[in-house]
Design an enzyme around this catalytic site. Structure first.
Site, PDB file in Angstrom:
ATOM      1  N   ARG A 213       0.879  -1.175   0.000  1.00  0.00           N
ATOM      2  CA  ARG A 213       0.000   0.000   0.000  1.00  0.00           C
ATOM      3  C   ARG A 213       0.909   1.216   0.000  1.00  0.00           C
ATOM      4  O   ARG A 213       1.682   1.409   0.953  1.00  0.00           O
ATOM      5  CB  ARG A 213      -0.913  -0.002   1.228  1.00  0.00           C
ATOM      6  CG  ARG A 213      -1.580   1.341   1.441  1.00  0.00           C
ATOM      7  CD  ARG A 213      -2.727   1.293   2.403  1.00  0.00           C
ATOM      8  NE  ARG A 213      -3.867   0.622   1.795  1.00  0.00           N
ATOM      9  CZ  ARG A 213      -5.117   0.707   2.243  1.00  0.00           C
ATOM     10  NH1 ARG A 213      -5.393   1.442   3.303  1.00  0.00           N
ATOM     11  NH2 ARG A 213      -6.093   0.078   1.637  1.00  0.00           N
TER      12      ARG A 213
ATOM     13  N   HIS B  77      -6.941   0.786  -6.877  1.00  0.00           N
ATOM     14  CA  HIS B  77      -7.186  -0.073  -5.705  1.00  0.00           C
ATOM     15  C   HIS B  77      -7.866  -1.357  -6.209  1.00  0.00           C
ATOM     16  O   HIS B  77      -9.057  -1.590  -5.968  1.00  0.00           O
ATOM     17  CB  HIS B  77      -8.068   0.676  -4.708  1.00  0.00           C
ATOM     18  CG  HIS B  77      -8.084   0.090  -3.318  1.00  0.00           C
ATOM     19  ND1 HIS B  77      -7.396  -1.058  -2.974  1.00  0.00           N
ATOM     20  CD2 HIS B  77      -8.717   0.510  -2.184  1.00  0.00           C
ATOM     21  CE1 HIS B  77      -7.608  -1.316  -1.691  1.00  0.00           C
ATOM     22  NE2 HIS B  77      -8.400  -0.391  -1.185  1.00  0.00           N
TER      23      HIS B  77
ATOM     24  N   GLN C 248      -9.864  -3.779  -3.873  1.00  0.00           N
ATOM     25  CA  GLN C 248     -11.171  -3.241  -3.475  1.00  0.00           C
ATOM     26  C   GLN C 248     -12.219  -3.530  -4.540  1.00  0.00           C
ATOM     27  O   GLN C 248     -13.348  -3.931  -4.235  1.00  0.00           O
ATOM     28  CB  GLN C 248     -11.065  -1.727  -3.252  1.00  0.00           C
ATOM     29  CG  GLN C 248     -12.368  -1.086  -2.828  1.00  0.00           C
ATOM     30  CD  GLN C 248     -12.830  -1.622  -1.481  1.00  0.00           C
ATOM     31  OE1 GLN C 248     -12.051  -1.630  -0.528  1.00  0.00           O
ATOM     32  NE2 GLN C 248     -14.075  -2.067  -1.383  1.00  0.00           N
TER      33      GLN C 248
ATOM     34  N   ASP D 116     -16.961   7.382  -2.174  1.00  0.00           N
ATOM     35  CA  ASP D 116     -15.737   7.221  -1.385  1.00  0.00           C
ATOM     36  C   ASP D 116     -15.446   8.581  -0.759  1.00  0.00           C
ATOM     37  O   ASP D 116     -16.057   9.589  -1.125  1.00  0.00           O
ATOM     38  CB  ASP D 116     -14.588   6.743  -2.302  1.00  0.00           C
ATOM     39  CG  ASP D 116     -13.305   6.413  -1.557  1.00  0.00           C
ATOM     40  OD1 ASP D 116     -13.335   6.308  -0.310  1.00  0.00           O
ATOM     41  OD2 ASP D 116     -12.255   6.263  -2.223  1.00  0.00           O
TER      42      ASP D 116
ATOM     43  N   CYS E 220     -16.151   1.806  -0.183  1.00  0.00           N
ATOM     44  CA  CYS E 220     -15.020   0.944   0.194  1.00  0.00           C
ATOM     45  C   CYS E 220     -14.707   1.047   1.683  1.00  0.00           C
ATOM     46  O   CYS E 220     -14.088   0.142   2.236  1.00  0.00           O
ATOM     47  CB  CYS E 220     -13.797   1.301  -0.638  1.00  0.00           C
ATOM     48  SG  CYS E 220     -13.213   2.997  -0.388  1.00  0.00           S
TER      49      CYS E 220
ATOM     50  N   ARG F  61     -13.776  -8.356   0.974  1.00  0.00           N
ATOM     51  CA  ARG F  61     -12.333  -8.112   0.823  1.00  0.00           C
ATOM     52  C   ARG F  61     -11.541  -9.368   1.184  1.00  0.00           C
ATOM     53  O   ARG F  61     -10.520  -9.684   0.567  1.00  0.00           O
ATOM     54  CB  ARG F  61     -11.893  -6.936   1.720  1.00  0.00           C
ATOM     55  CG  ARG F  61     -12.399  -5.568   1.289  1.00  0.00           C
ATOM     56  CD  ARG F  61     -11.829  -5.144  -0.047  1.00  0.00           C
ATOM     57  NE  ARG F  61     -10.390  -5.244  -0.073  1.00  0.00           N
ATOM     58  CZ  ARG F  61      -9.543  -4.295   0.354  1.00  0.00           C
ATOM     59  NH1 ARG F  61     -10.027  -3.151   0.779  1.00  0.00           N
ATOM     60  NH2 ARG F  61      -8.240  -4.466   0.313  1.00  0.00           N
TER      61      ARG F  61
HETATM   62  N1   CP Z   1     -11.268  -0.105   1.851  1.00  0.00           N
HETATM   63  C1   CP Z   1     -10.020  -0.126   2.336  1.00  0.00           C
HETATM   64  O1   CP Z   1      -9.030  -0.330   1.620  1.00  0.00           O
HETATM   65  O2   CP Z   1      -9.960   0.106   3.680  1.00  0.00           O
HETATM   66  P1   CP Z   1      -8.657   0.264   4.581  1.00  0.00           P
HETATM   67  O3   CP Z   1      -8.047   1.600   4.235  1.00  0.00           O
HETATM   68  O4   CP Z   1      -9.156   0.210   5.989  1.00  0.00           O
HETATM   69  O5   CP Z   1      -7.709  -0.850   4.255  1.00  0.00           O
HETATM   70  N1  NVA Z   2      -9.661   6.694  -1.825  1.00  0.00           N
HETATM   71  C1  NVA Z   2      -9.339   6.318  -0.464  1.00  0.00           C
HETATM   72  C2  NVA Z   2      -9.604   4.869  -0.254  1.00  0.00           C
HETATM   73  C3  NVA Z   2      -9.338   4.364   1.116  1.00  0.00           C
HETATM   74  C4  NVA Z   2      -9.548   2.883   1.248  1.00  0.00           C
HETATM   75  C5  NVA Z   2      -7.891   6.658  -0.182  1.00  0.00           C
HETATM   76  O1  NVA Z   2      -7.045   6.449  -1.076  1.00  0.00           O
HETATM   77  O2  NVA Z   2      -7.593   7.124   0.911  1.00  0.00           O
END
Ligand code: CP
Ligand code: NVA
Length: 300
Positions: A99, A126, A129, A217, A257, A285
């Protein structure tokens, strides 16, 4: 094989993964251990609840050994290169999830790793997701093809992956975002090359009208915090609320998400209401991550 973009997968790959995810869901506690004796390095530059926990539990339940690695505590945080990190981790583990802030970081990891690399969220996509979102849609509708999807809000990483998935699977997507926050040209071009025809509008009502799936989101993604005040000002009307839901198809489901900012991009009424599928989506997930890891890291 890596999973950096949802577009790394063909239509058949996605449908196979979703079948596999359903099988893992139905047989939780009784399925096989395709990751037995295998380890997964999970690099995180940003916070996470769902991704971290679902991957960690998924890997463990598949018989594997997940290692949570905060990027700041790796030598990466002191300047060791991404390439060297990828080469070294590849000598120990059988898969890497990452990540990251910059999409280029996960691309570079994949270039230099000799084990599969899975994007666990970058500033551009992502994919994990979206697999969970697709599983959720498939649980509620007879087919994905032809579904009308409305995205309300920021044209962000999650939106990008959804646009590409829609093109791959023949779903009709309309994205409603403020002018300066609409999906970028390269994603729209890529979607068109994949046979899609994403629509981009400014009015939330135009994306919600007749939608089977309404998705939103956060207005302020991780990494966008410096723009928070401006974003809160511009995004005010991009909220999934009962009024907007009323414009959608009767069978509409609402997805997010998570984490949600209740009262901003989505109301309590929708999140906790009968059309919400957000907690199934969160659960999925784990099932989809099992499917991805079993496919990429399991015995061939
Ligand atoms: N939806 C998602 O990726 O959540 P987190 O940021 O909690 O991993
Ligand atoms: N778009 C958001 C998603 C979090 C799971 C971010 O990147 O923070």
């Amino acid at each position: 094989m890596n999973l950096i973009s949802i577009a790394d997968l063909s239509r058949d790959d996605i449908l196979r993964l979703l079948d596999s995810a359903e099988a893992f869901r139905a047989r939780r506690g009784h399925h096989g251990l395709p990751l037995q004796g295998k380890s997964l390095a999970m690099i995180f530059e940003k916070p996470s609840t769902r991704t971290r926990v679902s991957l960690e539990v998924a890997a463990a339940e598949l018989g594997g050994h997940p290692l949570y690695l905060s990027a700041g505590e790796l030598q990466l945080g002191r300047g060791e290169t991404i390439a060297d990190t990828a080469r070294v981790l590849s000598r120990y583990v059988h898969g890497i999830t990452a990540r990251v802030y910059s999409h280029n970081t996960v691309v570079q990891l994949a270039e230099h790793a000799s084990v599969p690399v899975i994007n666990a969220l970058s500033d551009w996509e992502h994919p994990l997701q979206i697999l969970a979102d697709l599983q959720t849609m498939r649980q509620r509708f007879p087919a994905l093809e032809g579904l009308r999807v409305g995205w309300i809000g920021d044209g962000n990483n999650v939106c990008n992956s959804l646009i590409l998935a829609s093109a791959i699977l023949g779903m009709e997507i309309t994205v409603a975002s403020p002018r300066l926050y609409q999906p970028k040209a390269p994603i729209l071009e890529q979607a068109k090359e994949l046979g899609g025809h994403p629509q981009v509008v400014e009015e939330p009502a135009a994306a919600a009208a007749g939608a089977n799936v309404l998705v939103t989101d956060t207005w302020v993604s991780m990494g966008d915090e410096a723009q928070e005040a401006e974003r809160l000002r511009v995004f005010g009307k991009y909220q999934v609320n009962s009024g907007l839901l009323g414009l959608a198809a009767d069978d509409v489901i609402a997805l997010h998400c998570l984490p949600a900012h209740r009262g901003q991009e989505i109301t309590d009424e929708v999140m906790d209401g009968p059309r919400s599928a957000v907690f199934d989506e969160a659960e999925n997930r784990m099932h989809t991550s099992k499917a991805v890891m079993a496919w990429l890291m399991g015995e061939k």
